[in-house]
Design an enzyme around this catalytic site. Structure first.
Site, PDB file in Angstrom:
ATOM      1  N   TYR A 155      -5.566   7.472   4.270  1.00 22.46           N
ATOM      2  CA  TYR A 155      -5.606   6.449   3.220  1.00 22.46           C
ATOM      3  C   TYR A 155      -4.928   5.149   3.677  1.00 22.46           C
ATOM      4  CZ  TYR A 155      -4.691   3.645  -0.765  1.00 22.46           C
ATOM      5  OH  TYR A 155      -4.633   2.556  -1.591  1.00 22.46           O
ATOM      6  N   ASP A 197      -8.481   7.012  -2.930  1.00 20.85           N
ATOM      7  CA  ASP A 197      -7.286   7.444  -3.663  1.00 20.85           C
ATOM      8  C   ASP A 197      -7.779   8.038  -4.980  1.00 20.85           C
ATOM      9  OD1 ASP A 197      -8.081   5.288  -5.150  1.00 20.85           O
ATOM     10  OD2 ASP A 197      -6.132   4.268  -5.137  1.00 20.85           O
ATOM     11  N   GLU A 222       0.823  -1.214   0.000  1.00 22.61           N
ATOM     12  CA  GLU A 222       0.000   0.000   0.000  1.00 22.61           C
ATOM     13  C   GLU A 222       0.854   1.259   0.000  1.00 22.61           C
ATOM     14  OE1 GLU A 222      -3.037   0.581  -0.642  1.00 22.61           O
ATOM     15  OE2 GLU A 222      -3.486  -1.545  -0.860  1.00 22.61           O
TER      16      GLU A 222
END
Ligand code: SF4
Length: 354
Positions: free
Chosen positions: A121, A139, A38
């Site tokens: 996020y 995102d 990620e």
């Protein structure tokens, strides 16, 4: 469940089950491996990330291994991925996980959020994908899909729009398989609801898409007003002692923080020899003689154009780390290969070495 949840969740998850890409981190249930993916995927394409992720996990297979590594070692594996603050935060967070959580990434979002580099996020992505928490992610891909699906007005960066998108994402993610749902939204944005020519005919949620129903797909999301690109000009000192060259390690902040480089300093456009000399003396931390210009290297970064102008210099006294540098070292060409350097500086070193 709201009408939007019913209309979107089931078809999207069914589509994801059939069309998801087989990505290496999707074969892992290890929260650490998912976390690394990620972080790498932020601002970076999947195809670029895959070899980096493979190499990183091979070298640092656990949080403990990453925490025990030196920062230059971590940065050297990151070279070419850019946004080096991500690597510095990843390394700092690994140390914190070892020191405070016995080497196990915590599953509680409040604890994740306290770790370096865990913004909204990353917390949402790791908590949902690795731990099954019902937390949203937004995102660029998700923002585009939701903007079209719900006809959300406003351009990227608009605070009201961002708040609405996070709220919509939060409503949709509630339910089973939150990690898969978040990945499905991102996957839809990457493969179907693309910026240019979205494939609406193949879209699993087209029946509920407000932009499609109103013929506004090409208008949404509104384009971001582009700020003019910044130019960064650096004078770079190539200072040698027999076969070794002087390198400095940047302080751990800023554009190239924590990376090794030929000592350098920003110069104004059209700077003359006197300004270049003054800038390089500050960078090298010693009185120097400017011998010759060695040419320049240009790199396009995401938000700026970088120009490195190289100068061969002779130090009249022993260089000392100046403002901006943690350490100086004389290194051979072979040693330089193993230090964490940016791609731009690697090119500069190649030019300096002829
Ligand atoms: Fe995107 Fe088209 Fe699907 Fe709407 S129907 S979500 S615009 S791909």
């Amino acid at each position: 469940m709201t009408r939007a949840q019913i209309a979107v969740r089931a078809p999207l998850l069914a589509w994801f089950d059939l069309h998801r890409r087989d990505l290496p981190w999707r074969r892992s249930r290890d929260p650490y491996a998912i976390w690394v993916s990620e972080v790498m995927l932020q601002q970076t394409q999947v195809s670029t990330v895959i070899p980096y992720w493979d190499r990183f996990l091979a070298r640092f297979p656990t949080v403990e291994a990453l925490a025990a590594a030196s920062l230059p070692e971590v940065l050297s594996l990151w070279r070419g991925l850019g946004y080096y603050a991500r690597a510095r935060n990843l390394h700092r967070a690994a140390k914190a996980v070892v020191a405070e959580h016995e080497g196990k990434l915590p599953s509680e979002p409040e604890l994740l959020r306290k770790l370096p580099g865990f913004g909204r996020y990353t917390t949402g992505a790791v908590a949902s994908i690795a731990f099954g928490r019902e937390l949203p992610v937004v995102d660029g891909n998700v923002a585009r899909v939701l903007s079209r699906l719900f006809a959300v007005e406003g351009a990227p960066g608009d605070a009201k729009r961002e708040a609405l998108l996070w709220r919509r994402a939060g409503e949709l993610v509630a339910g089973d398989r939150p990690g898969d749902f978040n990945q499905a939204l991102m996957e839809l944005g990457a493969l179907v609801c693309r910026m240019e020519s979205p494939a609406c005919l193949l879209c699993p949620v087209r029946a509920s898409c407000a932009a499609l129903a109103s013929g506004r797909v090409s208008e949404l999301p509104a384009a971001r007003a582009r700020a003019p690109r910044k130019k960064l000009r650096l004078a770079v000192a190539v200072c040698r002692k027999s076969r070794e060259v002087l390198l400095g390690m940047r302080e751990e902040r800023g554009l190239f923080g924590g990376l090794w480089e030929l000592p350098c300093a920003e110069i104004a456009p059209g700077a003359g020899p006197a300004q270049v000399l003054s800038a390089l003396q500050s960078a090298v931390g010693a009185s120097i003689r400017l011998e010759a210009s060695l040419g320049s290297v240009r790199r396009t970064l995401t938000h700026r154009d970088l120009e490195l102008s190289l100068y061969r210099v002779t130090a009249k006294s022993e260089p000392r780390p100046s403002a901006g540098y943690q350490e100086f070292r004389w290194v051979s060409p072979g040693e330089a290969q193993n230090l964490g350097m940016s791609t731009a500086m690697q090119r500069a070193l190649e030019l300096a070495s002829g």
